[in-house]
Design an enzyme around this catalytic site. Structure first.
Site, short mmCIF file in Angstrom:
data_model
loop_
_atom_site.label_atom_id
_atom_site.label_comp_id
_atom_site.label_asym_id
_atom_site.label_seq_id
_atom_site.Cartn_x
_atom_site.Cartn_y
_atom_site.Cartn_z
N GLY A 198 0.82 -1.20 0.00
CA GLY A 198 0.00 0.00 0.00
C GLY A 198 0.85 1.26 0.00
O GLY A 198 1.95 1.31 -0.57
N SER A 199 0.40 2.27 0.71
CA SER A 199 0.96 3.62 0.57
C SER A 199 2.39 3.76 1.06
O SER A 199 3.05 4.76 0.74
CB SER A 199 0.07 4.62 1.32
OG SER A 199 -1.22 4.67 0.73
#
Length: 607
Positions: A322-323
């Protein structure tokens, strides 16, 4: 009586007729014994007059970087018995009673096992018959009484057994037992061993991976003895000495490891995730100072062993990060001149359709600078920067930070992660890998990549083994390490990226709960939906992460925390960032790292 010459000749001939065949037979026999079957008779004689005693060295011990013992060898005694040498049923009964008092168990069971004779049995316990089908009893010469008996108990037992007259039937061998004095501390990394046929067999972790270095070389003492077993003082003797295994010193710092595990226990109780992964490293050297996961186990207590707890999952597992993957693509876009920190990107008010597929942000952002995209963790802004780069450069950016490549740490099944070559990408892949999807990374790969950001763009080689020590000579051998690799063509750009990442832990950032009193923090949150095989992406289960370093102005520690499916929460800034803050507060204080924020700013840092 007169003996004629003819009579003498007859006598000689008769004697020759008798003795020559006898001499021939003797010569044939001598040939068979001395030449043809020499090895057979020699080995048979050696069984009668020679005895052998195995000499066991000790496995190398494992220490932290400062010499605190993590895995050791505790002296103990192995007690065996020759029931055949007991004097009658009365001694059997008396010894059985004594064994129950010292070692527990059933007196009747001990009495049964102390029978003077026994039948030969196979591995399944079935009685083995002789060639003619009969069953023959044999002297019961060997019975294991107690393994790993503490020295004080063995001494007390030996004294009482000797006074009671059982001494001639009992035998004592000094040995060691593998012990883990810190219990659960670093258990997944250290691993454990099993005892199989009196041999120590490593099962997992460093116990298994470092076996060629820490295993002991067995010795053998061969000596000539009388038929009753008494060694001959001036008889044949041959000694092959045993050698202890090498001691291993890790880069781990036991105090920091203890801090990390205490906070993981609290977080595990609070959020009840499927798992937590966490690691701390020195970004300059690549030395791993702490490494932990939950669930875990106690190698001294077999009742705590479970499949989900034993493996080194922080190295073996991989997930879509993810981020926390966003700084790598954005950082290289800055380095290659595609964007500048103040460039504005249209984030489409939180909803963007590209190639008929929707991408969303957690909030309805309109226009954000590149710095704002990092601070607010905008998927849309990052994806648009990835389109500016193109697929080849996005792949090059992520590959340069080590994704798709193992860290090389000594773990048996380390996951290499997944970063498919560009030829396998479709039109959307570049925008997805830039935000940490359509790729997989292990926690250790992410730790290594963030060490590069904290080290001015120079990516170090992660280290877990610091040095080896020969316990006999004291000779120290340091594990070699390659110099760090500079990943940025313009190293000052890495400093710009770090400044952007500092806003993540400030008011308005996604990880305000990671802020430390007195210290600047740079980092990134990550929240990714968990992919469930045969079901697709879950709407309820997430990986929630935070990776950061402090002090941001001169990083001393890099730390990663990842929760696998925390309950009643989903965001990395909510569950992982507070763990980072609590661990870092204690670890920086332990290392006596001075605060780097001006006095006026310190009251707003920390929560």
């Amino acid at each position: 009586m007169v003996t004629t010459n003819d009579a003498v000749r007859v006598w000689i001939r008769l004697t020759g007729v008798v003795l020559i065949p006898v001499a021939v037979l003797l010569l044939v026999r001598f040939y068979i014994v001395q030449v043809d079957r020499h090895e057979y008779y020699r080995s048979h004689a050696e069984k009668i007059v020679l005895d052998k005693k195995e000499l066991r060295g000790k496995r190398g011990e494992i220490f932290d970087s400062s010499g605190y013992l993590l895995v050791g060898n505790t002296p103990c005694v192995e007690i065996t018995c020759s029931p055949y040498n007991l004097d009658g049923d009365g001694q059997r009964r008396g010894l059985a009673r004594m064994l129950t008092n010292y070692f527990g168990g059933s007196e009747e069971e001990y009495y049964r096992r102390l029978a003077p004779t026994r039948f030969r049995r196979d591995r399944e316990g079935n009685i083995i018959r002789e060639a003619d089908g009969s069953i023959r009893e044999r002297p019961n010469q060997y019975l294991m009484i107690a393994r790993n008996c503490p020295l004080d108990r063995a001494d007390a037992f030996r004294k009482e057994a000797g006074e009671a007259g059982y001494g001639p039937a009992l035998y004592y061998r000094h040995t060691t037992i593998r012990t883990y004095p810190k219990g659960r501390l670093l258990a997944n990394v250290l691993g454990y061993i099993n005892i199989v046929n009196d041999a120590e067999i490593p099962q997992s972790g460093l116990e298994k991976q470092l076996e060629p270095k820490i295993e002991a070389a067995e010795g053998l003492y061969t000596y000539e003895r009388t038929r009753d077993g008494t060694p001959l003082l001036y008889g044949f003797q041959e000694l092959r000495e045993s050698h202890d295994g090498k001691n291993v010193y890790l880069t781990i710092s036991e105090p920091i490891q203890s801090i990390l595990e205490e906070e993981l226990d609290a977080a595990f109780a609070e959020w009840n995730p499927d798992a937590i992964y966490a690691a701390i490293a020195d970004p300059a050297s690549g030395n791993i100072l702490a490494l932990a996961q939950r669930p875990t186990f106690d190698p001294n207590d077999r009742s705590t062993y479970a499949a989900a707890a034993i493996g080194t999952r922080i190295a073996e597992d991989a997930f879509e990060p993810g981020s926390i993957a966003k700084p790598f693509t954005i950082g290289k876009a800055l380095d290659w001149g595609f964007v500048r920190p103040d460039d504005v990107i249209d984030c489409e008010k939180g909803m963007w359709i590209y190639l008929r597929r929707a991408m969303t942000d957690s909030h309805r952002y309109d226009k954000l600078t590149v710095s704002g995209i990092i601070q607010k963790s905008s998927n849309i802004g990052t994806a648009k920067i990835a389109l500016m780069l193109g697929d080849e450069r996005v792949y090059q950016a992520l590959s340069s930070f080590g994704f798709g490549r193992k860290t090389g740490l000594p773990f048996a099944r380390e996951h290499a992660g997944v970063l498919h070559p560009v030829k396998k990408w479709d039109g959307l892949t570049g925008t997805r890998v830039a935000i940490g999807y359509s790729m997989m990374a292990s926690p250790l790969q992410l730790l290594r990549a963030y060490c590069a950001l904290a080290n001015g763009g120079r990516m170090p080689e992660l280290r877990l083994i610091d040095r080896l020590e020969d316990p006999v000579t004291g000779e120290i051998t340091y594990e070699g390490v390659r110099p760090p690799v500079q990943l940025f063509e313009h190293p000052e750009v890495c400093g710009q990226l770090v400044e952007m990442m500092r806003t993540v832990a400030e008011t308005g950032g996604t990880a305000a709960k990671a802020a430390l009193k007195g210290y600047s923090v740079a980092g990134k949150t990550g929240t990714s939906r968990k992919y469930i095989a045969h079901h697709g992406y879950s709407r309820r289960q997430y990986y929630a992460s935070f990776v950061g370093f402090a002090p941001a102005t001169r990083p001393r520690l890099v730390m990663l925390v990842t929760f696998d499916s925390p309950k009643n929460a989903m965001y990395g800034g909510q569950v992982a960032a507070p763990v980072f803050r609590r661990v870092m507060e204690r670890a920086l204080r332990y290392l006596n790292v001075p605060p780097d924020l001006p006095e006026a700013e310190r009251h707003v840092a920390g929560r």
